[in-house]
Enzyme design. Structure first.
Site, mmCIF file in Angstrom:
data_model
loop_
_atom_site.group_PDB
_atom_site.id
_atom_site.type_symbol
_atom_site.label_atom_id
_atom_site.label_comp_id
_atom_site.label_asym_id
_atom_site.label_seq_id
_atom_site.Cartn_x
_atom_site.Cartn_y
_atom_site.Cartn_z
ATOM 1 N N ASP A 1 0.932 -1.485 0.021
ATOM 2 C CA ASP A 1 0.317 -0.433 0.186
ATOM 3 C C ASP A 1 0.818 1.225 0.229
ATOM 4 O O ASP A 1 0.419 2.992 0.747
ATOM 5 C CB ASP A 1 -0.642 0.102 1.206
ATOM 6 C CG ASP A 1 -1.453 -1.200 1.411
ATOM 7 O OD1 ASP A 1 -2.293 -1.446 -0.127
ATOM 8 O OD2 ASP A 1 -1.878 -1.847 2.421
ATOM 9 N N GLY B 1 1.809 2.629 -2.957
ATOM 10 C CA GLY B 1 1.489 3.678 -4.054
ATOM 11 C C GLY B 1 1.918 3.175 -5.472
ATOM 12 O O GLY B 1 2.021 3.983 -6.260
ATOM 13 N N HIS C 1 -4.420 -2.426 -5.863
ATOM 14 C CA HIS C 1 -3.797 -1.493 -6.168
ATOM 15 C C HIS C 1 -4.587 -0.468 -6.114
ATOM 16 O O HIS C 1 -5.413 -0.537 -7.157
ATOM 17 C CB HIS C 1 -3.508 -1.272 -7.645
ATOM 18 C CG HIS C 1 -1.500 -2.037 -7.337
ATOM 19 N ND1 HIS C 1 -0.739 -1.957 -6.575
ATOM 20 C CD2 HIS C 1 -0.928 -2.912 -8.072
ATOM 21 C CE1 HIS C 1 0.015 -2.497 -7.224
ATOM 22 N NE2 HIS C 1 -0.348 -3.265 -7.695
ATOM 23 N N THR D 1 -6.474 -12.035 3.922
ATOM 24 C CA THR D 1 -8.044 -11.881 2.967
ATOM 25 C C THR D 1 -8.878 -12.609 2.351
ATOM 26 O O THR D 1 -9.689 -12.294 1.935
ATOM 27 C CB THR D 1 -7.349 -10.797 2.124
ATOM 28 O OG1 THR D 1 -6.578 -11.827 1.241
ATOM 29 C CG2 THR D 1 -6.176 -9.880 2.348
ATOM 30 N N THR E 1 -8.501 -3.960 -1.719
ATOM 31 C CA THR E 1 -9.246 -5.946 -1.395
ATOM 32 C C THR E 1 -10.331 -6.048 -0.171
ATOM 33 O O THR E 1 -11.562 -6.029 -0.481
ATOM 34 C CB THR E 1 -9.193 -7.197 -0.895
ATOM 35 O OG1 THR E 1 -7.662 -6.062 -2.371
ATOM 36 C CG2 THR E 1 -9.672 -8.714 -1.337
ATOM 37 N N GLY F 1 -11.660 -3.645 2.910
ATOM 38 C CA GLY F 1 -12.083 -2.139 2.937
ATOM 39 C C GLY F 1 -11.773 -2.243 3.747
ATOM 40 O O GLY F 1 -12.008 -1.233 5.292
ATOM 41 N N ARG F 2 -10.451 -3.273 5.189
ATOM 42 C CA ARG F 2 -10.623 -3.205 6.168
ATOM 43 C C ARG F 2 -9.515 -1.824 6.896
ATOM 44 O O ARG F 2 -8.767 -1.231 5.993
ATOM 45 C CB ARG F 2 -10.164 -4.263 7.152
ATOM 46 C CG ARG F 2 -9.069 -4.905 6.665
ATOM 47 C CD ARG F 2 -9.230 -6.106 7.337
ATOM 48 N NE ARG F 2 -7.261 -6.496 6.175
ATOM 49 C CZ ARG F 2 -6.909 -8.056 6.507
ATOM 50 N NH1 ARG F 2 -7.341 -8.916 7.478
ATOM 51 N NH2 ARG F 2 -6.146 -8.625 5.834
ATOM 52 N N PRO F 3 -9.838 -1.141 7.797
ATOM 53 C CA PRO F 3 -9.059 0.035 8.572
ATOM 54 C C PRO F 3 -8.148 -0.915 8.071
ATOM 55 O O PRO F 3 -7.563 -0.927 8.832
ATOM 56 C CB PRO F 3 -9.668 0.256 9.308
ATOM 57 C CG PRO F 3 -10.641 -0.515 9.881
ATOM 58 C CD PRO F 3 -10.745 -1.079 8.889
HETATM 59 P P1 GDP Z 1 -0.838 0.207 -4.563
HETATM 60 O O1 GDP Z 1 -0.459 -1.116 -3.305
HETATM 61 O O2 GDP Z 1 1.282 0.021 -3.367
HETATM 62 O O3 GDP Z 1 -0.598 0.305 -4.642
HETATM 63 O O4 GDP Z 1 -0.948 1.066 -2.806
HETATM 64 P P2 GDP Z 1 -2.469 0.931 -2.629
HETATM 65 O O5 GDP Z 1 -3.391 0.726 -3.938
HETATM 66 O O6 GDP Z 1 -3.002 1.717 -1.328
HETATM 67 O O7 GDP Z 1 -2.394 2.869 -3.022
HETATM 68 C C1 GDP Z 1 -2.561 3.949 -2.230
HETATM 69 C C2 GDP Z 1 -3.435 4.956 -1.963
HETATM 70 O O8 GDP Z 1 -3.409 6.307 -1.935
HETATM 71 C C3 GDP Z 1 -4.150 5.287 -3.024
HETATM 72 O O9 GDP Z 1 -5.361 5.216 -3.265
HETATM 73 C C4 GDP Z 1 -4.074 5.780 -4.313
HETATM 74 O O10 GDP Z 1 -4.755 6.974 -4.736
HETATM 75 C C5 GDP Z 1 -2.695 7.120 -3.910
HETATM 76 N N1 GDP Z 1 -1.761 7.841 -3.374
HETATM 77 C C6 GDP Z 1 -0.524 7.535 -4.150
HETATM 78 N N2 GDP Z 1 -0.006 8.092 -4.358
HETATM 79 C C7 GDP Z 1 -0.245 9.452 -3.480
HETATM 80 C C8 GDP Z 1 -0.110 10.516 -3.151
HETATM 81 O O11 GDP Z 1 1.173 11.033 -3.747
HETATM 82 N N3 GDP Z 1 -0.556 11.172 -3.024
HETATM 83 C C9 GDP Z 1 -2.048 10.684 -1.626
HETATM 84 N N4 GDP Z 1 -2.854 11.952 -1.217
HETATM 85 N N5 GDP Z 1 -2.392 10.381 -2.577
HETATM 86 C C10 GDP Z 1 -2.053 8.633 -3.019
#
Ligand code: GDP
Length: 426
Positions: free
Chosen positions: A12, A14, A40, A127, A301, A303-305
């Protein structure tokens, strides 16, 4: 050349956004490990998407999206996702599925649920996507590769044999309904129809593409700390999350992976059980969770905090080292703009000993964070395009962390969109 986009931490970070961004210049995007257990989140001109199995390159017309042999392929989930993307107006992506990818079987999902139930409070926080039973079977050599769907006699025989052992467990350990070989076979024939147009000898395809000078992007799931060897075992995932595994899970020569972009978020979050040294709780955590990511830190996936914490330099330095980072993408920095002071975990105190080296799990459980506080920048940094234009305290935060982790931060992400990115020449 091959580039990898992987996570430094617990997932998570990003990665989806960074992959989507780098995919613009790539020809082929490959998923090389994991399955539909993590997601993602990607925001682009078509809308907001939670992808679980589809590579993050599906939004570009010029890229080919590949499911490598290392993936745990849940065929119906994959096509549901594919159809969702297309139904939202994305042009039908070019897809290839490795003939050596293995299939998540319906019973893998059941066994995942039953085992979590059996373990009760001692569960791993799965999960329940069938990933652990899937990889157990893969290495016990009773998994099913995609190519086996096309040899019906063999398939039926193998199914009967596998069901025999599964049914003993179902009857005597879990006390659940037994598997029926004919029903399973019929289901697999449905799977066959779905995948048939896309099946490909992926390693051969990728090796030919490399000869033609194409650019391949390997897209990792989760992060270093969830790696079964180098992570916080046993609270890890079941396939390697390291860039090095990209060579195996895609079938490319390891020396072709020349750029390894390691994604690390400006604060920490984690899902599932396991030691999380810089974790915070209560209102402090709630506020960061609410403001975090793009619309809060909740599982893509489930929705859990998510569990929340401050940036952990010890874990991230280790995470970058095991990935072999050539570049660090520092993400979600914009979220921290509300803080007067930003705590950062700079070392661990383990029984009175201070270390910056990430320990094995038993020691990690005892680690307490050594925190330093940096001044906040107290403003919104979204929309800024140049590094020099970031507030001074924000640059200081980035440079402080860069120094602690010892790898170059070449990209700073200051918003969820494709263009919310600041490049730094290092
Ligand atoms: P991944 O599995 O590594 O891709 O991580 P996630 O899907 O959980 O991505 C993290 C969340 O942060 C997603 O909701 C992205 O849209 C968001 N996100 C990614 N980069 C940034 C950023 O630079 N700023 C903010 N505010 N949100 C971001």
């Amino acid at each position: 050349m091959v580039k990898a986009v992987v996570g430094a931490n617990w997932g998570d970070e990003g990665k989806g956004k960074i992959t989507d961004m780098l995919a613009e210049k790539a020809d082929i995007i490959v998923r090389f490990q994991g399955g539909a257990n993590a997601g993602h989140t990607i925001v682009n001109d078509y809308g907001k998407f939670a992808l679980h199995t589809l590579p993050s390159g599906v939004f570009y017309g010029h890229t080919t999206s590949v499911i490598g042999n290392g993936v745990a392929l849940n065929i119906p989930v994959f096509f549901k996702e594919y159809n969702e993307v297309v139904s939202k107006g994305v042009p039908a992506p070019k897809i290839l599925i490795s003939d050596r990818a293995q299939i998540v079987m319906p019973y893998h999902i059941l066994f995942d649920q039953y085992e979590e139930e059996r373990l009760g409070g001692k569960s791993f926080g799965s999960t329940k996507s069938g990933i652990a039973p899937f990889y157990s079977d893969k290495y016990a050599k009773i998994g099913f590769q995609v190519n086996e769907l096309f040899d019906e006699d063999h398939l039926k025989e193998k199914l009967a044999s596998v069901c025999e052992t599964k049914n003993v467990l179902l009857e005597h350990l879990y006390h659940k309904p037994l598997l029926n070989v004919d029903e399973l076979f019929a289901e697999l024939m449905e799977y066959k129809k779905m995948v048939a147009p896309y099946v490909c000898d992926v390693s051969l395809y990728l090796n030919n593409a490399l000869k033609e000078g194409k650019e391949i992007l390997l897209e990792g799931q989760l992060g270093t700390l969830k790696d079964p060897d180098h992570g916080i075992y046993p609270m890890v995932t079941s396939s390697s999350t390291l860039a090095a595994y990209g060579a195996i899970g895609a079938g490319v020569p390891p020396y072709e992976i020349q750029k390894i972009v390691v994604v690390s978020k400006a604060y920490s979050s984690a899902v599932g059980a396991g030691a999380f040294v810089s974790e915070i709780f209560g209102e402090e955590a709630d506020e960061l969770r609410r403001r975090g990511g793009d619309g809060g830190e909740y599982g893509a996936t489930t929705g859990r905090p998510r569990r929340m914490g401050w940036y952990d330099c010890v874990a991230s330095k280790y995470g970058c080292r095991l990935q072999g980072a050539t570049d660090v993408a520092f993400t979600v920095l914009d979220v921290l703009g509300y803080l007067d002071e930003i705590p950062v975990g700079v070392a661990y105190d383990i029984d009175g000993e201070i270390t910056t080296d990430f320990p094995t799990t038993a020691k990690l459980e005892k680690a307490k964070p050594v925190i330093e506080k940096l001044p906040g920048w107290k403003c919104d940094i979204r929309g800024i395009k140049k590094y020099e234009d970031l507030p001074e305290n924000c640059r200081k935060y980035i440079e402080f962390i860069e120094e602690k982790i010892g790898y170059p931060i070449t990209m700073v992400s200051n918003g969820p969109g494709r263009n919310d990115i600041i490049y730094r020449n290092k």
